[in-house]
Design an enzyme around this catalytic site. Sequence first.
Site, PDB file in Angstrom:
ATOM      1  N   GLU A  37       1.554   0.223   5.709  1.00  0.00           N
ATOM      2  CA  GLU A  37       2.272   1.456   5.357  1.00  0.00           C
ATOM      3  C   GLU A  37       2.366   2.440   6.512  1.00  0.00           C
ATOM      4  OE1 GLU A  37       0.011   0.002   3.496  1.00  0.00           O
ATOM      5  OE2 GLU A  37       0.748  -0.215   1.441  1.00  0.00           O
ATOM      6  N   PHE A  46      -7.697   3.029 -11.352  1.00  0.00           N
ATOM      7  CA  PHE A  46      -7.502   2.034 -10.302  1.00  0.00           C
ATOM      8  C   PHE A  46      -6.404   2.501  -9.344  1.00  0.00           C
ATOM      9  CE2 PHE A  46      -5.343  -1.906  -8.810  1.00  0.00           C
ATOM     10  CZ  PHE A  46      -6.347  -2.312  -7.946  1.00  0.00           C
ATOM     11  N   GLN A  47      -6.700   2.500  -8.057  1.00  0.00           N
ATOM     12  CA  GLN A  47      -5.781   2.922  -6.997  1.00  0.00           C
ATOM     13  C   GLN A  47      -5.293   4.355  -7.167  1.00  0.00           C
ATOM     14  OE1 GLN A  47      -2.867  -0.305  -6.488  1.00  0.00           O
ATOM     15  NE2 GLN A  47      -4.316  -1.206  -5.027  1.00  0.00           N
ATOM     16  N   LYS A 105       3.506   6.648 -12.392  1.00  0.00           N
ATOM     17  CA  LYS A 105       4.212   5.442 -12.823  1.00  0.00           C
ATOM     18  C   LYS A 105       5.011   5.648 -14.115  1.00  0.00           C
ATOM     19  CE  LYS A 105       3.695   0.478 -13.305  1.00  0.00           C
ATOM     20  NZ  LYS A 105       2.789  -0.676 -13.225  1.00  0.00           N
ATOM     21  N   MET A 155      -6.327   5.122  29.576  1.00  0.00           N
ATOM     22  CA  MET A 155      -6.454   6.571  29.648  1.00  0.00           C
ATOM     23  C   MET A 155      -7.901   7.001  29.395  1.00  0.00           C
ATOM     24  SD  MET A 155      -4.909   9.246  30.475  1.00  0.00           S
ATOM     25  CE  MET A 155      -3.143   9.423  30.278  1.00  0.00           C
TER      26      MET A 155
END
Lengths: 578, 164
Positions: free
Chosen positions: A51, A113-114, A163, A485
Amino acid sequence: MEHLSGGDILIRALKDVGVKHVWGYPGGAALHIYDAIYRQEDVVHLLVRHEQAAVHAADGFSRATGEVGTALVTSGPGATNAITGIATAYMDSIPLVIISGQVPSSKIGQDAFQETDMVGVSRPIVKHSFLVTRAEDIAATIAKAYYIAATGRPGPVVVDIPKDVTEPNYKVPYDFPHEVKMRSYQPSEKGHRGQIKRAVKALLQAKRPVIYTGGGIVIDNAAEHLIAVARKLNFPVTNTLMGLGGYPGTDRQFIGMLGMHGTFEANTAMHHADVIFAVGARFDDRVTNELEKFCPMATIIHVDIDPTSVSKNVEADIPIVGTCTSVLKEVLSLIEQSDISPDTDAISDWWKQIDEWRAKHGLYTASRYEESSGETIKPQDVIKMLYKITDGKAIITSDVGQHQMFAAQYYLFDHPRQWINSGGLGTMGFGLPSAMGAKLAFPDTDVACVTGEGSIQMCIQELSACTQHNLPVKIINLNNSALGMVRQWQDMQYNSRYSQSVYEESLPDFVALAEAYGHVGMKITKFNELEDKMRECFAMKDRTVFMDICIDRSEHVYPMHMPGGSMRDLWLSKTERT
Amino acid sequence: MKRIISILMENEFGALSRVVGLFSQRGYNIDTLTVAPTDDETLSRLTLTTQGDTQMAEQIVKQLHKLIDTIKVVDLTEGAHIERELMLVKVKASENDSRTELKSCVEIFRGHIIDVTPSTYTVQLAGDTEKLDAFVEAVSHMGIMEVVRSGVSGISRGDKFVCA
Ligand SMILES: Cc1ncc(C[n+]2csc(CCOP(=O)(O)OP(=O)(O)O)c2C)c(N)n1
Ligand SMILES: [Mg+2]
């Protein structure tokens, strides 16, 4: 009026707001939305492999085009994976809309959940966010989100949708608002005329002026107005890392990038300036060095769309809040009407001084770095070669590290939106996905990602997305076998104790890796093969090519600000300083 | 210097947390905070007090204004204004002496005793911060059991007003 489910409304609203591409990754809370995507053809979804890359790709698309980029993720881990991408866009004022699925309304707060409080987690790194609670509100929220993202000082907007709100069996009338009006949000456009008049007077009386511009010029598509004002006044122009391309890099009046790794002439000119005309720049600490020693003689004119940027770090003598375009246009017309004429003698003396500085320690003076020989490849020469072979016309994206600075210094960007990098957050992993976004927008333009073997491994999985979506970007990997760097700082400040900046022979075979994803891999170890190989690389128009270029491992980026100093206090090489 | 900042904002989900978050994110302190809907239910009024010099206050006001939900932001301390805070104090008062002393103190400070038990008085007092502090100081030797303060509300003096 047509009745649609929340999922269908969302996609229809995206279409109506002008979205053609969405970068994303599915998951439970977003499945109604993904089903709605499946059942239509107007909005094309591009599946990434992580993502973070979805947001960076939307970001690269936005930076290349100026349009709002769109990403879609699921709740919980999908949302948190997007966070780095959102913070990257926020720091650089890039307009994005990030849509995240959320657990059903009835489960919010239950540690479902999630479940992650996306509005809460993203709050400090978004321009605004919405939690949509009813299907009826989706269309209006989408219209607002794009409006907020794109106007004023642009930035990312999160739209979190539980949802149940996208549930297929609950249908409501679809009504897309064609105008957005918000009593609490009315971005100002035009700067204060009186202040602009004062600014013009100061500009016309300047003897040692510098025009210092940043990402605002690029974001506001104000390059032509900047060029008009600069030419009219014959003033030197310097750009920030974010502002490169805002003024043509090959123009005689361009004195290079300023700041920590800016040119000797730009930093020195800033220090001695009597008037600094800052437009769409924010006096970042990577530009100013020690604030107390910053430009001691200068009258500072600061133009910015965001009032909180003005006088935040450096007190402006003449603050002007407005868009770069509107203010520069007004400045030009007031200059043309003014009865004061610029002090051309002073300006020509100033140019003589700047040209002397440029001739002494400029990036193109012979002593800047040791040139490449048969066996060693200098990173600077790779960028010069890239410039030559792409005719200066490629879109260059970059990651973060030495390679980024070499690209910024040695690829001369003549056009805005040609240079795409994570300036504010400095996000390693940005280069490849943002190149994908740019390539999607401009399939006929060469898009090259200048990266390092450290950075590229932070989003290397997207080589798979390049295959799937046919995005033939070129990866120019400046491989110095180190977090270069970091190692440079360890050389300079930690007596070369390389704590965790080297990989102990664990680097992958990048050629084999590229081939495993279905791409072309090339390994270059000798300077005399670089040109031919790079030509070959760019000749393969429809292939993603990974050029693994083994460069001199010991090279440092110079000039470099000395910590605690003024702008002109610079290391010019490992041994010389100003 | 103490600053009283009055904010008029959309009465929407998350608006308050954005204001509070801004303060912690930018390293400013909130000393007091009060918030409630206005006569127009779609709007909330938030009053907060903080410490800062002019430049910092200016930056805070600008940052608050930049939040999408805010409609008006005013630093009331810039002009003539009135500030009030409400305080409820529960004080030990079981002996006659202390009951009398407390009553006269309440009178002097123009407060009200709003609840009584054989061993306590609960006092209500409104005023500016200094007055409330002074009352707490004056009765502290009697044994304060609990202090509840609303935080500062403010309004500008005269014809000026802050509306949408
Ligand atoms: C996500 C992230 N983690 C850590 C850093 C700190 N950092 C800045 S540059 C750098 C080294 C980058 O190495 P590489 O990509 O190989 O580039 P090089 O400097 O060698 O050209 C690191 C670790 C960062 N900018 N971003
Ligand atoms: Mg490296």
